[in-house]
Design a protein around this motif. Structure first.
Motif, PDB file in Angstrom:
ATOM      1  N   SER A 100       0.813  -1.220   0.000  1.00 36.26           N
ATOM      2  CA  SER A 100       0.000   0.000   0.000  1.00 36.26           C
ATOM      3  C   SER A 100       0.846   1.270   0.000  1.00 36.26           C
ATOM      4  O   SER A 100       0.370   2.326  -0.418  1.00 36.26           O
ATOM      5  CB  SER A 100      -0.940   0.017   1.213  1.00 36.26           C
ATOM      6  OG  SER A 100      -0.203   0.023   2.422  1.00 36.26           O
ATOM      7  N   GLN A 102      -7.815  -0.240  -2.517  1.00 34.13           N
ATOM      8  CA  GLN A 102      -8.448  -1.552  -2.503  1.00 34.13           C
ATOM      9  C   GLN A 102      -9.032  -1.887  -3.871  1.00 34.13           C
ATOM     10  O   GLN A 102      -8.835  -2.990  -4.392  1.00 34.13           O
ATOM     11  CB  GLN A 102      -9.534  -1.606  -1.432  1.00 34.13           C
ATOM     12  CG  GLN A 102      -9.008  -1.663  -0.011  1.00 34.13           C
ATOM     13  CD  GLN A 102     -10.129  -1.656   1.012  1.00 34.13           C
ATOM     14  OE1 GLN A 102     -11.298  -1.792   0.671  1.00 34.13           O
ATOM     15  NE2 GLN A 102      -9.780  -1.485   2.275  1.00 34.13           N
ATOM     16  N   GLU A 149     -10.556  -7.843   5.344  1.00 32.72           N
ATOM     17  CA  GLU A 149      -9.186  -7.787   4.845  1.00 32.72           C
ATOM     18  C   GLU A 149      -8.614  -9.165   4.539  1.00 32.72           C
ATOM     19  O   GLU A 149      -7.813  -9.321   3.605  1.00 32.72           O
ATOM     20  CB  GLU A 149      -8.284  -7.074   5.847  1.00 32.72           C
ATOM     21  CG  GLU A 149      -8.570  -5.587   5.976  1.00 32.72           C
ATOM     22  CD  GLU A 149      -7.666  -4.901   6.967  1.00 32.72           C
ATOM     23  OE1 GLU A 149      -7.655  -3.650   6.995  1.00 32.72           O
ATOM     24  OE2 GLU A 149      -6.954  -5.601   7.733  1.00 32.72           O
ATOM     25  N   GLN A 159     -10.662  -8.173   0.748  1.00 29.28           N
ATOM     26  CA  GLN A 159     -11.003  -6.768   0.514  1.00 29.28           C
ATOM     27  C   GLN A 159     -12.128  -6.571  -0.502  1.00 29.28           C
ATOM     28  O   GLN A 159     -12.376  -5.453  -0.953  1.00 29.28           O
ATOM     29  CB  GLN A 159      -9.764  -5.970   0.098  1.00 29.28           C
ATOM     30  CG  GLN A 159      -8.646  -6.072   1.129  1.00 29.28           C
ATOM     31  CD  GLN A 159      -7.500  -5.148   0.871  1.00 29.28           C
ATOM     32  OE1 GLN A 159      -7.633  -3.938   0.991  1.00 29.28           O
ATOM     33  NE2 GLN A 159      -6.360  -5.713   0.518  1.00 29.28           N
TER      34      GLN A 159
END
Length: 694
Positions: free
Chosen positions: A324, A383, A556, A561
């Motif tokens: 991320s 996401q 998650e 996700q």
């Protein structure tokens, strides 16, 4: 060309850069010991991390000089412990790899990116042991670049983020090409060289891989060294024959293939070595590579390749979404282009690739992670972008390696950490993996014939399990020649023992509940999934104190996700021998899903079992063609492929002791009981109850 010849030639272009970079790392360590050019908190970070890199450079020197292979087991153990000491449980509290400690010492502004950087630096261990300067040097240079940026301006955190971003952006071509080479070129594998050339009779060889080595790997290797050569050949034969049968069952021509990718946990080298020989007899050369721990190759389902134990599972959990810190659409597009170029460069080799042969283990302690707010994670925009990337990457792989031209096999064995009954459990697992296929074919044909008469199936729980769900079955046009369920025996998915289908989504409604389940290495307590027309509408568990924490945990990890997932599979497990083993040794909660799914009905969320293979013709032993391979999502594969697949598939099993009834509902109002109060009652299946009566 051998691997050593290849790597020595490649390293010539990087030797001077390595000398400069490793020397500069030593200077950084000295500077942060004696001066405060940086604020104290940053100086401490660079002192700790530069010391670690000095250790990996020392490991490279040992490997490249040949000294590593001459060291005794005690020296190798000390080296292994020193490289992983910082992230082991007790030390992790004061490690900059720990997002909480990093936040306390560095402050929120610096902590995430620098904790992620240190975690990325730790993959230098693998590069050092494999003598891969082409990967080690750029990583050292990134570290020096970050140090120089902050030395000039301690507030330049955005420049640090940019440096890390462009390290991946610029080197992604090399990274993807390197992974493709490892997957498709069997002659360039340092892992295989160790397996095939080293003395496997005592476990010192395990430390040559560069992975963390625990008692599980050591004791597994020691135990296998006590088995006869005939026993090892038999264990390997179960593995390789399962692989061969997959091509036979799916009517894929194995003679056109040349390579197979073996993935396994360290400690099983004697079996793997024999499997390499047996695959060669089939005309297949084995490709074996270490799992890559870089942030761009991490995924929730586990490690992809050859691997040792985790030095700290909380550490792995904390950093599961480190991608991320660099992920955006531009990087996703760049990586897809790099992946395509790598495939195009290896297009011929991809045609000869036959698939994966996987060994797994079970028996580690249950793990419920601590969910840390300080850990890196995707925002909502990321996401969606990440899911889109995964979907596009999957389609790209299928373009060059079509799913209907390859097969697989997967098998699991216990590790010594399962307890004092390890040897007995190991032998019981062998029994579970080699049950009478002809008997199960007959019994499961009875099940399939009964299920084929139904429009839907109802499954209920018993006791504390409150499952109550209807599974709608897709119709077939010619019941005399076609079937709704596959009769799964001892081929790709070892052990045998299930019949399964892809449910019709419309009409698949109700609650799926398990009191406890271990899925992809994570424990879920009191897991509840609500379905309406085949997709999840709500979910909950009781792992954490708040509903928000529990939902985030599921979203998650279990949902990958996605906001919702369809039911991709419904199956009835028939391996009551495996269930008995779990109950006898009190290890049911430790069984891997590969075995656990055979110990009761199971339900997969995500894609169907036939993802990218829907158009293959497959047949049960009685000659009937399995027709129910798709659902409303996978039907989009030719018109809207980006929305056809979810790129995940997680099986959730209701064990027999929590199971009430399984009832087939026919269109004329008739009912056929398959299971009642957890016992098989369908005529022809009663033999399965023998293992349940203990």
């Amino acid at each position: 060309m051998t691997y050593n010849q290849y790597i020595d030639s490649e390293n010539q272009a990087y030797t001077e850069r390595y000398q400069l970079a490793s020397g500069r790392v030593t200077v950084v360590n000295a500077e942060t010991n004696i001066s405060l050019k940086l604020p104290e908190e940053l100086s401490s970070y660079f002192n700790q991390t530069s010391y670690f890199l000095m250790q990996t450079c020392n490991a490279y020197s040992l490997a490249s000089s040949g000294t590593l292979g001459q060291m005794d087991i005690l020296a190798l153990q000390n080296l292994n412990q020193s490289l992983y000491k910082d992230i082991k449980a007790d030390n992790y509290k004061q490690s900059y790899a720990n997002p909480v400690f990093a936040a306390e010492r560095l402050g929120k502004e610096y902590s995430t990116i620098l904790s992620v950087l240190y975690t990325e630096l730790r993959i230098s261990i693998t590069y050092a042991f494999e003598k891969r300067l082409s990967a080690l040097v750029p990583l050292l240079e990134l570290y020096i670049q970050v140090y120089n940026i902050l030395e000039d301006n301690p507030s330049a955190i955005k420049e640090v983020q940019s440096a890390i971003y462009y390290y991946f952006f610029d080197y992604i071509d090399i990274m993807e090409t390197s992974r493709m080479k490892l997957l498709l070129e069997p002659g360039l594998s340092p892992v295989k060289d160790i397996i095939m050339e080293k003395d496997l009779s005592e476990p010192s060889y395990l430390y040559l891989f560069g992975e963390y080595i625990s008692e599980n790997e050591l004791e597994t290797s020691r135990y296998l060294s006590t088995l006869t050569e005939d026993k090892i050949k038999s264990l390997a034969k179960t593995f390789t024959e399962g692989y061969r049968k997959g091509f036979e069952i799916y009517r894929i021509d194995l003679s056109n293939k040349k390579t197979v990718n073996i993935r396994y946990p360290l400690g099983f080298e004697r079996i793997v070595k024999e499997a390499v020989h047996q695959f060669k007899e089939m005309g297949l050369e084995a490709c074996i590579y270490m799992a890559c721990h870089s942030l761009i190759y991490r995924f929730p389902g586990g490690r992809n390749g050859c691997y040792g134990s985790s030095a700290n599972r909380q550490y792995n959990y904390d950093h599961r979404m480190d991608c991320s810190v660099i992920f955006d659409k531009a990087f996703a597009d760049r990586r897809l282009n790099a992946k395509r170029k790598a495939f195009e460069n290896y297009k011929k080799e991809a045609l000869f690739y036959s698939g994966i042969a996987v060994m797994e283990t079970f028996g580690e302690e249950d793990f419920t992670p601590v969910d840390k707010n300080e850990a890196s994670r995707f925002n909502k925009k990321q996401q969606k972008q990440y899911k889109d990337y995964i979907a596009a990457a999957s389609l790209l792989t299928n373009e060059f390696i079509p799913g209907d031209t390859t097969s697989f096999t997967i098998i699991a064995y216990p590790v010594p950490g399962i307890g004092k009954d390890y040897k007995e459990i190991f032998n019981e697992t062998i029994k579970v993996n080699t049950l009478d296929s002809f008997m199960y074919e007959r019994i499961q044909t009875c099940l399939v014939n009964a299920l084929d008469t139904g429009d839907y199936v109802t499954i209920t729980g018993r006791g504390q399990n409150i499952t109550n769900i209807n599974i709608a079955l897709s119709p077939v046009n010619n019941p005399l020649k076609e079937t709704k369920f596959e009769n799964c025996l001892d081929d790709v998915n070892i052990p045998l023992g299930e019949v399964f289908t892809s449910p019709q989504l419309k009409g698949t409604d109700g609650l799926l509940h398990v009191t406890s389940a271990c899925l992809d290495g994570l424990v879920y307590n009191d897991l509840k999934l609500n379905f309406k027309d085949g997709v999840i509408t709500d979910y909950s568990c009781s792992n954490f104190d708040t509903e928000e924490e529990n939902k985030r945990y599921i979203h998650e990890n279990l949902m990958h996700q996605h906001n919702t997932l369809p039911m991709g599979e419904f199956a009835i497990g028939t391996n009551t021998t495996a269930y008995k083993m779990g109950q006898k040794y009190n290890i049911s909660h430790k069984l891997p899903i590969l075995i656990a799914e055979k110990t009761g009905p199971h339900f997969a969320i995500g894609d169907t079992c036939f993802s990218h293979e829907e158009d293959m013709c497959t047949y049960n032993p009685d000659g009937k063609e399995m027709k129910c391979k798709e659902n409303d999502f996978s039907r989009l594969r030719n018109t809207d492929p980006s929305h056809a697949y979810f790129n995940c598939h997680t099986d959730i099993t209701i064990p027999y002791n929590e199971l009430g009834d399984i009832t087939v509902h026919q269109n004329n109002g008739g009912l056929v009981k398959i299971i009642e109060n957890g016992k098989f009652v369908l005529p022809g299946t009663e033999e399965l109850n023998k293992a349940l009566d203990f």
